[in-house]
Design a protein around this motif. Structure first.
Motif, PDB file in Angstrom:
ATOM      1  N   THR A 238      46.838  43.471  23.549  1.00 53.51           N
ATOM      2  CA  THR A 238      45.879  42.408  23.874  1.00 53.51           C
ATOM      3  C   THR A 238      45.894  42.053  25.356  1.00 53.51           C
ATOM      4  OG1 THR A 238      47.489  40.668  23.390  1.00 53.51           O
ATOM      5  CG2 THR A 238      46.097  41.410  21.573  1.00 53.51           C
ATOM      6  N   CYS A 239      46.985  42.401  26.038  1.00 50.25           N
ATOM      7  CA  CYS A 239      47.124  42.045  27.456  1.00 50.25           C
ATOM      8  C   CYS A 239      46.913  43.215  28.405  1.00 50.25           C
ATOM      9  CB  CYS A 239      48.510  41.464  27.715  1.00 50.25           C
ATOM     10  SG  CYS A 239      48.882  39.982  26.763  1.00 50.25           S
ATOM     11  N   SER A 240      47.096  44.445  27.917  1.00 43.48           N
ATOM     12  CA  SER A 240      47.056  45.607  28.804  1.00 43.48           C
ATOM     13  C   SER A 240      45.703  45.773  29.485  1.00 43.48           C
ATOM     14  CB  SER A 240      47.415  46.878  28.027  1.00 43.48           C
ATOM     15  OG  SER A 240      46.517  47.071  26.947  1.00 43.48           O
ATOM     16  N   SER A 241      44.608  45.552  28.732  1.00 43.74           N
ATOM     17  CA  SER A 241      43.284  45.704  29.322  1.00 43.74           C
ATOM     18  C   SER A 241      43.059  44.693  30.435  1.00 43.74           C
ATOM     19  CB  SER A 241      42.215  45.560  28.246  1.00 43.74           C
ATOM     20  OG  SER A 241      42.325  44.315  27.582  1.00 43.74           O
ATOM     21  N   HIS A 242      43.507  43.454  30.198  1.00 39.98           N
ATOM     22  CA  HIS A 242      43.376  42.410  31.215  1.00 39.98           C
ATOM     23  C   HIS A 242      44.166  42.777  32.467  1.00 39.98           C
ATOM     24  CE1 HIS A 242      43.882  37.882  32.332  1.00 39.98           C
ATOM     25  NE2 HIS A 242      42.897  38.446  32.981  1.00 39.98           N
ATOM     26  N   LEU A 243      45.358  43.344  32.301  1.00 30.26           N
ATOM     27  CA  LEU A 243      46.194  43.720  33.437  1.00 30.26           C
ATOM     28  C   LEU A 243      45.567  44.839  34.258  1.00 30.26           C
ATOM     29  CD1 LEU A 243      49.734  43.578  31.780  1.00 30.26           C
ATOM     30  CD2 LEU A 243      48.855  42.079  33.570  1.00 30.26           C
ATOM     31  N   ILE A 244      44.920  45.793  33.600  1.00 27.05           N
ATOM     32  CA  ILE A 244      44.268  46.897  34.314  1.00 27.05           C
ATOM     33  C   ILE A 244      43.133  46.368  35.189  1.00 27.05           C
ATOM     34  CG2 ILE A 244      42.892  49.001  34.043  1.00 27.05           C
ATOM     35  CD1 ILE A 244      44.463  49.524  31.444  1.00 27.05           C
ATOM     36  N   VAL A 245      42.316  45.495  34.623  1.00 30.62           N
ATOM     37  CA  VAL A 245      41.184  44.939  35.363  1.00 30.62           C
ATOM     38  C   VAL A 245      41.652  44.132  36.564  1.00 30.62           C
ATOM     39  CG1 VAL A 245      39.263  43.310  35.239  1.00 30.62           C
ATOM     40  CG2 VAL A 245      39.623  44.941  33.393  1.00 30.62           C
ATOM     41  N   LEU A 246      42.609  43.238  36.348  1.00 28.37           N
ATOM     42  CA  LEU A 246      43.016  42.372  37.462  1.00 28.37           C
ATOM     43  C   LEU A 246      43.778  43.133  38.542  1.00 28.37           C
ATOM     44  CD1 LEU A 246      46.304  41.408  37.278  1.00 28.37           C
ATOM     45  CD2 LEU A 246      45.412  40.235  35.289  1.00 28.37           C
ATOM     46  N   SER A 247      44.464  44.228  38.185  1.00 25.37           N
ATOM     47  CA  SER A 247      45.135  45.024  39.219  1.00 25.37           C
ATOM     48  C   SER A 247      44.118  45.682  40.141  1.00 25.37           C
ATOM     49  CB  SER A 247      46.032  46.081  38.574  1.00 25.37           C
ATOM     50  OG  SER A 247      45.269  46.996  37.804  1.00 25.37           O
ATOM     51  N   LEU A 248      43.001  46.164  39.580  1.00 26.09           N
ATOM     52  CA  LEU A 248      41.940  46.750  40.407  1.00 26.09           C
ATOM     53  C   LEU A 248      41.306  45.692  41.309  1.00 26.09           C
ATOM     54  CD1 LEU A 248      40.116  49.074  37.834  1.00 26.09           C
ATOM     55  CD2 LEU A 248      41.379  49.807  39.853  1.00 26.09           C
ATOM     56  N   MET A 249      41.013  44.525  40.753  1.00 20.07           N
ATOM     57  CA  MET A 249      40.349  43.475  41.520  1.00 20.07           C
ATOM     58  C   MET A 249      41.249  42.916  42.611  1.00 20.07           C
ATOM     59  SD  MET A 249      38.166  41.380  38.673  1.00 20.07           S
ATOM     60  CE  MET A 249      37.454  40.343  39.950  1.00 20.07           C
ATOM     61  N   TYR A 250      42.484  42.582  42.258  1.00 22.11           N
ATOM     62  CA  TYR A 250      43.386  42.015  43.248  1.00 22.11           C
ATOM     63  C   TYR A 250      43.711  43.035  44.343  1.00 22.11           C
ATOM     64  CZ  TYR A 250      44.362  37.764  40.601  1.00 22.11           C
ATOM     65  OH  TYR A 250      44.247  36.546  39.972  1.00 22.11           O
ATOM     66  N   GLY A 251      43.926  44.288  43.942  1.00 21.20           N
ATOM     67  CA  GLY A 251      44.275  45.301  44.936  1.00 21.20           C
ATOM     68  C   GLY A 251      43.217  45.454  46.006  1.00 21.20           C
ATOM     69  N   SER A 252      41.941  45.564  45.587  1.00 22.72           N
ATOM     70  CA  SER A 252      40.865  45.765  46.554  1.00 22.72           C
ATOM     71  C   SER A 252      40.606  44.520  47.384  1.00 22.72           C
ATOM     72  CB  SER A 252      39.579  46.194  45.827  1.00 22.72           C
ATOM     73  OG  SER A 252      39.174  45.208  44.887  1.00 22.72           O
ATOM     74  N   CYS A 253      40.611  43.332  46.754  1.00 23.27           N
ATOM     75  CA  CYS A 253      40.269  42.107  47.486  1.00 23.27           C
ATOM     76  C   CYS A 253      41.380  41.658  48.426  1.00 23.27           C
ATOM     77  CB  CYS A 253      39.928  40.994  46.501  1.00 23.27           C
ATOM     78  SG  CYS A 253      38.313  41.210  45.734  1.00 23.27           S
ATOM     79  N   VAL A 254      42.632  41.827  48.037  1.00 25.48           N
ATOM     80  CA  VAL A 254      43.728  41.494  48.945  1.00 25.48           C
ATOM     81  C   VAL A 254      43.668  42.380  50.174  1.00 25.48           C
ATOM     82  CG1 VAL A 254      46.236  41.570  49.231  1.00 25.48           C
ATOM     83  CG2 VAL A 254      45.250  40.502  47.199  1.00 25.48           C
ATOM     84  N   PHE A 255      43.344  43.669  49.983  1.00 27.49           N
ATOM     85  CA  PHE A 255      43.228  44.596  51.110  1.00 27.49           C
ATOM     86  C   PHE A 255      42.108  44.179  52.058  1.00 27.49           C
ATOM     87  CE2 PHE A 255      41.292  48.328  53.082  1.00 27.49           C
ATOM     88  CZ  PHE A 255      42.392  48.911  53.698  1.00 27.49           C
ATOM     89  N   ILE A 256      41.005  43.675  51.509  1.00 25.44           N
ATOM     90  CA  ILE A 256      39.842  43.335  52.341  1.00 25.44           C
ATOM     91  C   ILE A 256      40.010  41.998  53.040  1.00 25.44           C
ATOM     92  CG2 ILE A 256      37.370  42.828  52.302  1.00 25.44           C
ATOM     93  CD1 ILE A 256      37.144  44.727  49.902  1.00 25.44           C
ATOM     94  N   TYR A 257      40.423  40.971  52.292  1.00 26.22           N
ATOM     95  CA  TYR A 257      40.299  39.606  52.792  1.00 26.22           C
ATOM     96  C   TYR A 257      41.590  38.973  53.278  1.00 26.22           C
ATOM     97  CZ  TYR A 257      35.698  39.885  50.655  1.00 26.22           C
ATOM     98  OH  TYR A 257      34.427  40.270  50.327  1.00 26.22           O
ATOM     99  N   VAL A 258      42.732  39.341  52.707  1.00 27.65           N
ATOM    100  CA  VAL A 258      43.974  38.652  53.068  1.00 27.65           C
ATOM    101  C   VAL A 258      44.604  39.332  54.273  1.00 27.65           C
ATOM    102  CG1 VAL A 258      46.187  37.772  52.242  1.00 27.65           C
ATOM    103  CG2 VAL A 258      44.265  37.961  50.681  1.00 27.65           C
ATOM    104  N   LYS A 259      43.990  39.159  55.414  1.00 28.13           N
ATOM    105  CA  LYS A 259      44.538  39.572  56.710  1.00 28.13           C
ATOM    106  C   LYS A 259      43.910  38.666  57.761  1.00 28.13           C
ATOM    107  CE  LYS A 259      41.276  43.442  57.214  1.00 28.13           C
ATOM    108  NZ  LYS A 259      40.775  43.643  55.868  1.00 28.13           N
TER     109      LYS A 259
END
Length: 318
Positions: A238-259
């Motif tokens: 029940t949690c694995s799908s949520h973890l896959i989605v948020l890892s993709l979103m956080y990975g890309s957005c942290v790279f773009i905006y958190v600098k």
């Protein structure tokens, strides 16, 4: 706009290195866009139509799918025009409207991810109190809070960037209007706007990430303590799908905006932004539905009932 602003329109650079493949890229991105809209729309429709999916988890998922439809619709249509017709011009007003819609829906989406993590925490760690805690009123207030918090933060940032002076050049090294490239084009002192954008990205992304990490850390501890292997597998699924989605979103957005320096790595931001605007919205419905038996059953029953519904409507018309 201030008096120092002479630029009335911008040019979106897109992907100049592969612009000669415009028609092929147009077709690929058009199919991805249609599939993303269709997939997320199916989740929203099924959740509303099937009473068995009227639970907090699917309520949050349907809101998240709605936000994903808005994010891709704010960005991809203009990218399709660039690929097909090579029309890269966008007006000053349209540029900042696009930036606001994209950032507002994106920020609300990240706050909603934190809410979804809390929902999974309560469901797994506090199952006996789940229906009491996550009642319809609480779910509605949590979703409202996500939009209410995101709106003033993003509005203030976009307004501040729009008040910078733009004297030229007016070519945005991106495929849509984002605050980083816009700040980079300003001919006035943009340090305060740059730091504001960095601070808001830090607050929204890291706050959401911290809440998610804390929630899932408690979930993992609870799952490990479950006596049955079958119960552990069910809880993890029940949690694995949520973890896959948020890892993709956080990975890309942290790279773009958190600098702190938005001027750095603008070229590489385009590739990371593609993940956030094309890949993730396309994968969301696939990830959330392929591993979900309830959604499978609801889809099968809806599809099987379509001919009957069509016949009933036809008979009423006659």
């Amino acid at each position: 706009m201030r008096n120092g602003t002479t630029v009335q329109e911008f040019i979106l650079e897109g992907f100049p290195a592969i612009q000669h493949l415009g028609k092929i890229l147009f077709l690929v991105h058009l199919l991805a866009y249609l599939a993303s809209i269709a997939g997320n729309a199916v989740i929203v429709t099924i959740t509303c139509a099937d009473s068995r999916l009227h639970t907090p988890m699917y309520f949050f998922l349907s809101i998240f799918s709605f936000l994903e439809c808005g994010v891709v619709s704010a960005v991809i249509p203009k990218l399709l025009v660039i690929f097909l017709l090579d029309r890269k011009i966008i007006s000053f007003l349209a540029c900042f409207i696009q930036a606001f819609v994209f950032l507002f829906l994106g920020a609300a989406g990240f706050l909603l991810i934190a809410v979804m993590s809390l929902d999974r925490y309560v469901a797994i760690c506090k199952p006996l109190h789940y229906t009491t805690i996550m009642n319809p009123k609480t779910c509605f207030l949590l979703v409202t809070a996500c939009f209410t918090l995101a709106f003033p933060l993003i509005s203030g940032m976009v307004i501040k960037v729009s008040q910078l002076s733009f004297c030229g050049p007016h070519v945005i090294p991106h495929f849509f209007c984002d605050v980083g490239p816009l700040i980079h084009l300003s001919c006035s002192d943009s340090r305060s706007a740059e730091m504001l954008a960095f601070a808001l990205a830090l607050v929204i992304l890291l706050t959401s990430l911290i809440i998610t990490i804390i929630a899932y850390s408690n979930i993992v501890v609870t799952i490990v303590r479950l006596p049955s292997a079958r119960e552990k597998q069910k809880a993890f699924s029940t949690c694995s799908s949520h973890l896959i989605v948020l890892s993709l979103m956080y990975g890309s957005c942290v790279f773009i905006y958190v600098k702190p320096k938005q001027r750095n790595r603008l070229d590489s931001n385009r590739e990371a932004a593609l993940v956030n605007t094309v890949v993730t919205p396309l994968l969301n419905p696939v990830i959330y539905t392929l591993r979900n038996k309830q959604v499978h059953q609801a889809l099968r029953e809806t599809i099987s009932n379509l001919p009957l519904m069509f016949l009933l409507q036809s008979s009423d018309f006659i």
